[in-house]
Write a protein that holds these residues in place. Structure first.
Motif, mmCIF file in Angstrom:
data_model
loop_
_atom_site.group_PDB
_atom_site.id
_atom_site.type_symbol
_atom_site.label_atom_id
_atom_site.label_comp_id
_atom_site.label_asym_id
_atom_site.label_seq_id
_atom_site.Cartn_x
_atom_site.Cartn_y
_atom_site.Cartn_z
ATOM 1 N N ASN A 195 -6.198 125.589 42.581
ATOM 2 C CA ASN A 195 -6.427 124.694 41.447
ATOM 3 C C ASN A 195 -5.630 123.401 41.623
ATOM 4 O O ASN A 195 -4.471 123.427 42.047
ATOM 5 C CB ASN A 195 -6.003 125.364 40.135
ATOM 6 C CG ASN A 195 -6.751 126.649 39.884
ATOM 7 O OD1 ASN A 195 -7.980 126.690 39.963
ATOM 8 N ND2 ASN A 195 -6.021 127.717 39.594
ATOM 9 N N LEU A 212 -1.899 118.238 35.865
ATOM 10 C CA LEU A 212 -2.940 119.057 35.257
ATOM 11 C C LEU A 212 -2.452 120.488 35.090
ATOM 12 O O LEU A 212 -1.643 120.988 35.884
ATOM 13 C CB LEU A 212 -4.212 119.056 36.111
ATOM 14 C CG LEU A 212 -4.942 117.716 36.255
ATOM 15 C CD1 LEU A 212 -4.403 116.930 37.443
ATOM 16 C CD2 LEU A 212 -6.437 117.931 36.411
ATOM 17 N N LYS A 213 -2.951 121.150 34.050
ATOM 18 C CA LYS A 213 -2.633 122.548 33.791
ATOM 19 C C LYS A 213 -3.911 123.255 33.382
ATOM 20 O O LYS A 213 -4.580 122.837 32.440
ATOM 21 C CB LYS A 213 -1.571 122.661 32.690
ATOM 22 C CG LYS A 213 -1.104 124.084 32.430
ATOM 23 C CD LYS A 213 -0.004 124.103 31.376
ATOM 24 C CE LYS A 213 0.492 125.510 31.117
ATOM 25 N NZ LYS A 213 1.560 125.534 30.076
ATOM 26 N N ASN A 214 -4.239 124.306 34.118
ATOM 27 C CA ASN A 214 -5.484 125.043 33.865
ATOM 28 C C ASN A 214 -6.694 124.115 33.873
ATOM 29 O O ASN A 214 -7.627 124.274 33.076
ATOM 30 C CB ASN A 214 -5.406 125.796 32.537
ATOM 31 C CG ASN A 214 -4.300 126.831 32.516
ATOM 32 O OD1 ASN A 214 -4.017 127.471 33.529
ATOM 33 N ND2 ASN A 214 -3.658 126.999 31.368
ATOM 34 N N HIS A 216 -6.809 121.041 32.972
ATOM 35 C CA HIS A 216 -6.775 120.008 31.941
ATOM 36 C C HIS A 216 -5.658 119.007 32.226
ATOM 37 O O HIS A 216 -4.551 119.386 32.614
ATOM 38 C CB HIS A 216 -6.555 120.628 30.555
ATOM 39 C CG HIS A 216 -7.621 121.593 30.141
ATOM 40 N ND1 HIS A 216 -8.885 121.196 29.797
ATOM 41 C CD2 HIS A 216 -7.600 122.949 30.031
ATOM 42 C CE1 HIS A 216 -9.614 122.259 29.479
ATOM 43 N NE2 HIS A 216 -8.853 123.338 29.617
ATOM 44 N N VAL A 218 -2.628 116.947 31.372
ATOM 45 C CA VAL A 218 -1.583 117.076 30.356
ATOM 46 C C VAL A 218 -0.645 115.876 30.342
ATOM 47 O O VAL A 218 0.011 115.608 29.327
ATOM 48 C CB VAL A 218 -0.768 118.376 30.546
ATOM 49 C CG1 VAL A 218 -1.649 119.593 30.327
ATOM 50 C CG2 VAL A 218 -0.114 118.425 31.924
ATOM 51 N N GLU A 219 -0.564 115.148 31.445
ATOM 52 C CA GLU A 219 0.317 113.977 31.468
ATOM 53 C C GLU A 219 -0.165 112.980 32.509
ATOM 54 O O GLU A 219 -0.641 113.357 33.578
ATOM 55 C CB GLU A 219 1.761 114.385 31.763
ATOM 56 C CG GLU A 219 2.745 113.223 31.715
ATOM 57 C CD GLU A 219 4.193 113.675 31.824
ATOM 58 O OE1 GLU A 219 4.759 114.052 30.788
ATOM 59 O OE2 GLU A 219 4.736 113.666 32.939
ATOM 60 N N ARG A 234 0.661 111.613 27.257
ATOM 61 C CA ARG A 234 0.611 113.071 27.243
ATOM 62 C C ARG A 234 -0.577 113.521 26.399
ATOM 63 O O ARG A 234 -0.893 112.899 25.383
ATOM 64 C CB ARG A 234 1.917 113.649 26.709
ATOM 65 C CG ARG A 234 3.103 113.348 27.625
ATOM 66 C CD ARG A 234 4.405 113.824 27.059
ATOM 67 N NE ARG A 234 5.509 113.465 27.953
ATOM 68 C CZ ARG A 234 6.787 113.607 27.653
ATOM 69 N NH1 ARG A 234 7.139 114.106 26.479
ATOM 70 N NH2 ARG A 234 7.726 113.253 28.518
ATOM 71 N N ASN A 236 -3.065 116.979 24.793
ATOM 72 C CA ASN A 236 -3.103 118.401 24.461
ATOM 73 C C ASN A 236 -4.214 119.085 25.254
ATOM 74 O O ASN A 236 -4.893 118.460 26.077
ATOM 75 C CB ASN A 236 -3.273 118.609 22.954
ATOM 76 C CG ASN A 236 -4.580 118.023 22.427
ATOM 77 O OD1 ASN A 236 -5.529 117.785 23.183
ATOM 78 N ND2 ASN A 236 -4.643 117.800 21.120
ATOM 79 N N GLU A 237 -4.414 120.379 25.006
ATOM 80 C CA GLU A 237 -5.389 121.137 25.787
ATOM 81 C C GLU A 237 -6.815 120.664 25.559
ATOM 82 O O GLU A 237 -7.706 120.946 26.370
ATOM 83 C CB GLU A 237 -5.264 122.626 25.454
ATOM 84 C CG GLU A 237 -3.942 123.243 25.914
ATOM 85 C CD GLU A 237 -3.872 124.727 25.620
ATOM 86 O OE1 GLU A 237 -4.809 125.235 24.964
ATOM 87 O OE2 GLU A 237 -2.890 125.365 26.040
ATOM 88 N N ASP A 238 -7.051 119.964 24.443
ATOM 89 C CA ASP A 238 -8.392 119.441 24.167
ATOM 90 C C ASP A 238 -8.611 118.062 24.781
ATOM 91 O O ASP A 238 -9.685 117.475 24.625
ATOM 92 C CB ASP A 238 -8.625 119.363 22.654
ATOM 93 C CG ASP A 238 -8.600 120.740 22.002
ATOM 94 O OD1 ASP A 238 -9.072 121.697 22.652
ATOM 95 O OD2 ASP A 238 -8.106 120.845 20.867
ATOM 96 N N GLY A 239 -7.584 117.550 25.459
ATOM 97 C CA GLY A 239 -7.705 116.236 26.075
ATOM 98 C C GLY A 239 -7.359 115.088 25.156
ATOM 99 O O GLY A 239 -7.532 113.918 25.528
#
Length: 361
Positions: A195, A212-214, A216, A218-219, A234, A236-239
């Motif tokens: 990934n 990126l995390k999972n 997505h 993130v920063e 920064r 959130n998980e929803d972008g």
């Protein structure tokens, strides 16, 4: 008599030692002849071969360090690169080859050179050209592939892949045309599962680093190559953007729009100019305004409002252009109306009163 025999018996060893010393010349750290403490020793005299004069250099303890040839045995700069010719080899302290390659007729390293780990495994393979060198392959100490250069593909050039010791892909790099002209260098980093966890892109103007995390974002950190400003964002998980910090470098003075979203979902936006608050400052929850005001050179100016989320009551505060407090009043929740942007305000009749209110509390 016995003492004399012992002394005579030791004489050949002394003669051999003196002869061995005469077979080398002391060199300093830059490979110039020296009368001082040697950093290296050159085998002397040089031995002529069909392709030049053989050079062998040892460390002071006698371990082999370097082998090659020189073109002119009488050159003032005998061991300078310009005088070196043909194949050369450097050695590790344990006697294993450290580097082997070839000098051209001008003393430049040319063609393929190979670096080795001290266990004998290849470490790096380089192709040398007049303008520099390219690393073709690199290896971990256990012999596994660490890096490989790849041929150009479409608009992507200078391609390469890097691997972990377990064989998993660690990163990819390439160069591509930048959107605003010129070239952009791109690096993608991967976790052991394949990934993408980071992306870095740099062109002539800016460098952008993304985490990126999972899958997505993130920063994102952006800074200009001239080193005058930086922008950190920064998500959130929803972008959704939950924080934005823009600073002037090198002192990290806040400048431009700053954004912060609290854990409760309140979005706060402020503006700065060279470290001082300047411009609008607001708080919103979704499309609902909770507060707004204005700063000029760190001083509050003009009309401000703040909404009490529990009661719906609106407090209005006024300042003059110099930041002097002029007064405040409250609008009950049952009287609040909203303008076309959704900002709370008093009914038209009360707004006429507001304009005539004297300074005070």
């Amino acid at each position: 008599m016995m003492l004399r025999l012992a002394m005579l018996a030791g004489l050949p060893a002394l003669l051999l030692s003196a002869l061995a010393s005469a077979d080398t010349r002391a060199l300093d750290r830059d490979w110039f002849f020296t009368d001082g403490e040697p950093a290296f020793r050159l085998h002397w005299p040089l031995e002529q071969t069909d392709s030049g004069w053989r050079v062998v250099i040892d460390k002071p303890d006698g371990t082999l360090f370097f082998k090659s040839q020189v073109a002119d045995p009488e050159a003032v700069l005998l061991l300078h690169n310009r005088n070196r010719r043909g194949a050369f080899t450097y050695y590790h302290a344990n006697g294993q080859v450290e580097l082997e390659g070839h000098y051209d007729d001008q003393g430049r390293i040319t063609g393929q050179s190979i670096f080795y780990w001290n266990n004998g495994n290849a470490r790096e393979i380089r192709d040398y050209l007049p303008e520099g060198y390219q690393v073709v392959k690199a290896f971990h100490e256990d012999g596994s592939l660490a890096m490989e250069a790849l041929p150009d593909k479409g608009e992507r050039t200078d391609r390469a892949k890097y691997y972990r010791e377990d064989g998993s892909l660690r990163s990819r790099i390439y160069t591509r045309p930048a959107e605003k002209g010129g070239l952009a260098d791109v690096r993608l980093n991967y976790d052991p599962r394949g990934n993408i966890v980071a992306r870095v892109e740099a062109n002539d103007d800016v460098q952008i680093s993304e985490t990126l995390k999972n899958g997505h974002l993130v920063e994102r950190l952006t800074f200009d190559r001239a080193g005058t400003w930086s922008l950190r964002e920064r998500f959130n998980e929803d972008g959704d953007l939950i924080r934005q910090d823009r600073n002037l470098l090198p002192d990290y003075q806040r400048d431009g729009e700053q954004i912060f979203v609290t854990d409760e979902g309140v979005r706060r936006v402020s503006h700065y100019r060279k470290g001082k608050q300047h411009g609008a400052s607001s708080s919103r929850r979704g499309d609902t305004w909770l507060a707004q005001g204005f700063y000029r050179d760190d001083q509050p100016v003009g009309r401000w409002f703040r909404v009490d989320e529990d009661t719906g009551e609106v407090t209005v505060i006024r300042y003059d252009d110099e930041g002097k407090f002029l007064g405040r009043y409250r609008i009950g929740a049952d009287l609040v109306v909203h303008d076309e942007d959704g900002k709370p305000m008093a009914p038209a009749a009360l707004r006429e009163v507001e304009r005539s209110l004297p300074p005070g509390r």
